[in-house]
Write an enzyme that holds these catalytic residues in place. Sequence first.
Site, PDB file in Angstrom:
ATOM      1  N   LYS A  16      65.844 -42.751  -4.084  1.00 19.58           N
ATOM      2  CA  LYS A  16      65.361 -41.375  -4.249  1.00 19.58           C
ATOM      3  C   LYS A  16      66.398 -40.490  -4.939  1.00 19.58           C
ATOM      4  O   LYS A  16      66.081 -39.747  -5.855  1.00 19.58           O
ATOM      5  CB  LYS A  16      65.017 -40.741  -2.890  1.00 19.58           C
ATOM      6  CG  LYS A  16      63.933 -41.447  -2.115  1.00 19.58           C
ATOM      7  CD  LYS A  16      63.580 -40.702  -0.840  1.00 19.58           C
ATOM      8  CE  LYS A  16      64.707 -40.616   0.162  1.00 19.58           C
ATOM      9  NZ  LYS A  16      65.134 -41.903   0.737  1.00 19.58           N
ATOM     10  N   ARG A  91      60.021 -34.719   5.448  1.00 15.42           N
ATOM     11  CA  ARG A  91      60.396 -35.956   6.132  1.00 15.42           C
ATOM     12  C   ARG A  91      59.438 -36.263   7.279  1.00 15.42           C
ATOM     13  O   ARG A  91      59.580 -37.270   7.928  1.00 15.42           O
ATOM     14  CB  ARG A  91      61.753 -35.789   6.779  1.00 15.42           C
ATOM     15  CG  ARG A  91      63.059 -36.211   6.106  1.00 15.42           C
ATOM     16  CD  ARG A  91      63.261 -37.520   5.550  1.00 15.42           C
ATOM     17  NE  ARG A  91      64.571 -38.097   5.739  1.00 15.42           N
ATOM     18  CZ  ARG A  91      65.625 -37.938   4.953  1.00 15.42           C
ATOM     19  NH1 ARG A  91      65.583 -37.172   3.902  1.00 15.42           N
ATOM     20  NH2 ARG A  91      66.746 -38.577   5.212  1.00 15.42           N
ATOM     21  N   ARG A 128      77.259 -48.119  -1.127  1.00 20.79           N
ATOM     22  CA  ARG A 128      76.998 -46.888  -1.881  1.00 20.79           C
ATOM     23  C   ARG A 128      78.195 -45.944  -1.878  1.00 20.79           C
ATOM     24  O   ARG A 128      78.854 -45.759  -0.873  1.00 20.79           O
ATOM     25  CB  ARG A 128      75.789 -46.182  -1.266  1.00 20.79           C
ATOM     26  CG  ARG A 128      75.502 -44.825  -1.836  1.00 20.79           C
ATOM     27  CD  ARG A 128      74.080 -44.415  -1.606  1.00 20.79           C
ATOM     28  NE  ARG A 128      73.818 -43.978  -0.245  1.00 20.79           N
ATOM     29  CZ  ARG A 128      72.642 -43.483   0.137  1.00 20.79           C
ATOM     30  NH1 ARG A 128      71.641 -43.383  -0.721  1.00 20.79           N
ATOM     31  NH2 ARG A 128      72.462 -43.099   1.367  1.00 20.79           N
ATOM     32  N   ARG A 161      79.468 -42.237   2.256  1.00 18.23           N
ATOM     33  CA  ARG A 161      78.813 -41.370   3.241  1.00 18.23           C
ATOM     34  C   ARG A 161      79.039 -41.888   4.654  1.00 18.23           C
ATOM     35  O   ARG A 161      78.888 -43.080   4.900  1.00 18.23           O
ATOM     36  CB  ARG A 161      77.306 -41.320   2.958  1.00 18.23           C
ATOM     37  CG  ARG A 161      76.907 -40.175   2.076  1.00 18.23           C
ATOM     38  CD  ARG A 161      75.455 -40.233   1.719  1.00 18.23           C
ATOM     39  NE  ARG A 161      74.564 -40.261   2.865  1.00 18.23           N
ATOM     40  CZ  ARG A 161      73.246 -40.117   2.769  1.00 18.23           C
ATOM     41  NH1 ARG A 161      72.690 -39.926   1.596  1.00 18.23           N
ATOM     42  NH2 ARG A 161      72.489 -40.161   3.849  1.00 18.23           N
ATOM     43  N   ARG A 172      68.218 -45.150  10.814  1.00 20.92           N
ATOM     44  CA  ARG A 172      67.579 -44.336   9.768  1.00 20.92           C
ATOM     45  C   ARG A 172      66.305 -45.008   9.258  1.00 20.92           C
ATOM     46  O   ARG A 172      65.321 -44.344   8.945  1.00 20.92           O
ATOM     47  CB  ARG A 172      68.585 -44.062   8.630  1.00 20.92           C
ATOM     48  CG  ARG A 172      69.645 -43.049   9.065  1.00 20.92           C
ATOM     49  CD  ARG A 172      70.908 -43.138   8.242  1.00 20.92           C
ATOM     50  NE  ARG A 172      70.704 -42.831   6.851  1.00 20.92           N
ATOM     51  CZ  ARG A 172      71.466 -43.311   5.868  1.00 20.92           C
ATOM     52  NH1 ARG A 172      72.478 -44.108   6.136  1.00 20.92           N
ATOM     53  NH2 ARG A 172      71.213 -42.971   4.635  1.00 20.92           N
TER      54      ARG A 172
HETATM   55  P1  AMP Z   1      69.558 -38.086   3.129  1.00 20.98           P
HETATM   56  O1  AMP Z   1      70.749 -37.652   2.340  1.00 20.98           O
HETATM   57  O2  AMP Z   1      68.258 -37.638   2.548  1.00 20.98           O
HETATM   58  O3  AMP Z   1      69.594 -39.555   3.459  1.00 20.98           O
HETATM   59  O4  AMP Z   1      69.658 -37.332   4.537  1.00 20.98           O
HETATM   60  C1  AMP Z   1      70.758 -37.546   5.408  1.00 20.98           C
HETATM   61  C2  AMP Z   1      70.410 -37.027   6.792  1.00 20.98           C
HETATM   62  O5  AMP Z   1      70.141 -35.619   6.728  1.00 20.98           O
HETATM   63  C3  AMP Z   1      69.155 -37.636   7.410  1.00 20.98           C
HETATM   64  O6  AMP Z   1      69.436 -38.854   8.069  1.00 20.98           O
HETATM   65  C4  AMP Z   1      68.734 -36.528   8.365  1.00 20.98           C
HETATM   66  O7  AMP Z   1      69.526 -36.538   9.533  1.00 20.98           O
HETATM   67  C5  AMP Z   1      69.078 -35.268   7.587  1.00 20.98           C
HETATM   68  N1  AMP Z   1      67.936 -34.797   6.760  1.00 20.98           N
HETATM   69  C6  AMP Z   1      67.852 -34.781   5.407  1.00 20.98           C
HETATM   70  N2  AMP Z   1      66.680 -34.265   5.009  1.00 20.98           N
HETATM   71  C7  AMP Z   1      66.002 -33.950   6.145  1.00 20.98           C
HETATM   72  C8  AMP Z   1      64.719 -33.387   6.406  1.00 20.98           C
HETATM   73  N3  AMP Z   1      63.871 -33.058   5.413  1.00 20.98           N
HETATM   74  N4  AMP Z   1      64.364 -33.208   7.711  1.00 20.98           N
HETATM   75  C9  AMP Z   1      65.185 -33.516   8.717  1.00 20.98           C
HETATM   76  N5  AMP Z   1      66.396 -34.063   8.541  1.00 20.98           N
HETATM   77  C10 AMP Z   1      66.821 -34.272   7.268  1.00 20.98           C
END
Ligand code: AMP
Length: 220
Positions: A16, A91, A128, A161, A172
């Site tokens: 993504k 999400r 990553r 990360r 996740r």
């Molecule tokens: P990502 O970078 O998209 O993988 O997001 C990393 C973390 O941020 C996720 O595992 C969630 O804990 C939080 N997160 C990101 N986007 C959302 C969202 N739309 N709703 C809730 N938590 C989010």
Amino acid sequence: MGRKILIFLGNPGAGKGTQSRAIMRQLGIPQISTGDMLRDAVARGTSYGKEAKEKMDAGDLVSDEIVNGIVAERILQEDCAKGFILDGYPRNVHQAETFNKLLNSDDQLFVIEISAAAANLVDRLVGRLMCSGCGDIYNIYSRIPQKEKLCDRCGRQLVHRSDDREDLIQERFKTYDGETFPLVTFYQGQGVYHQVNGMRPIGDVTKEILAIVDGVGVRG
Ligand code: AMP
């Protein structure tokens, strides 16, 4: 003409972030990553940064109230006038329903699932690296930077990360299956759902996405 709005769905590691950044450059509309914005809030120690950190460290979702607020505010900014790309939002169904209320009748919405089975993604996530400056994404196995741990594009440090750890990665994936995957049915019902195969080479996936959204006429 209404805004061109892209929503990316897909397991962690499906691509993504990589694809939304490539499409951002092609279409000239901003990428909005709620994950990046939350990581930034955590780093700056903002009021909601603390709460967000706890959830992120457990592989859970941050509260709808926080993320809905962040997105509603961000998309009002000038650079989103012609459209934007949502990477990691919505999400869950509640977020999607809240976001639907922010849409105008002439907006063009494209929901694109980058499909890739979790079992194929663990190595991608463990390997990553992310640029601490521009956010570009690399991989120690498959997308190796020219200079070790430095971004090819902006020269800043690449970082791993903290949630790209094997135990958290499994959490996740579970969160994605339980909370986010139901959005496929939700958006199929709205007639805006598309799927691309995330296991194909990055450039091929980008082309397929561009063909879906037919980028003509967004820039300028
Ligand atoms: P990502 O970078 O998209 O993988 O997001 C990393 C973390 O941020 C996720 O595992 C969630 O804990 C939080 N997160 C990101 N986007 C959302 C969202 N739309 N709703 C809730 N938590 C989010």
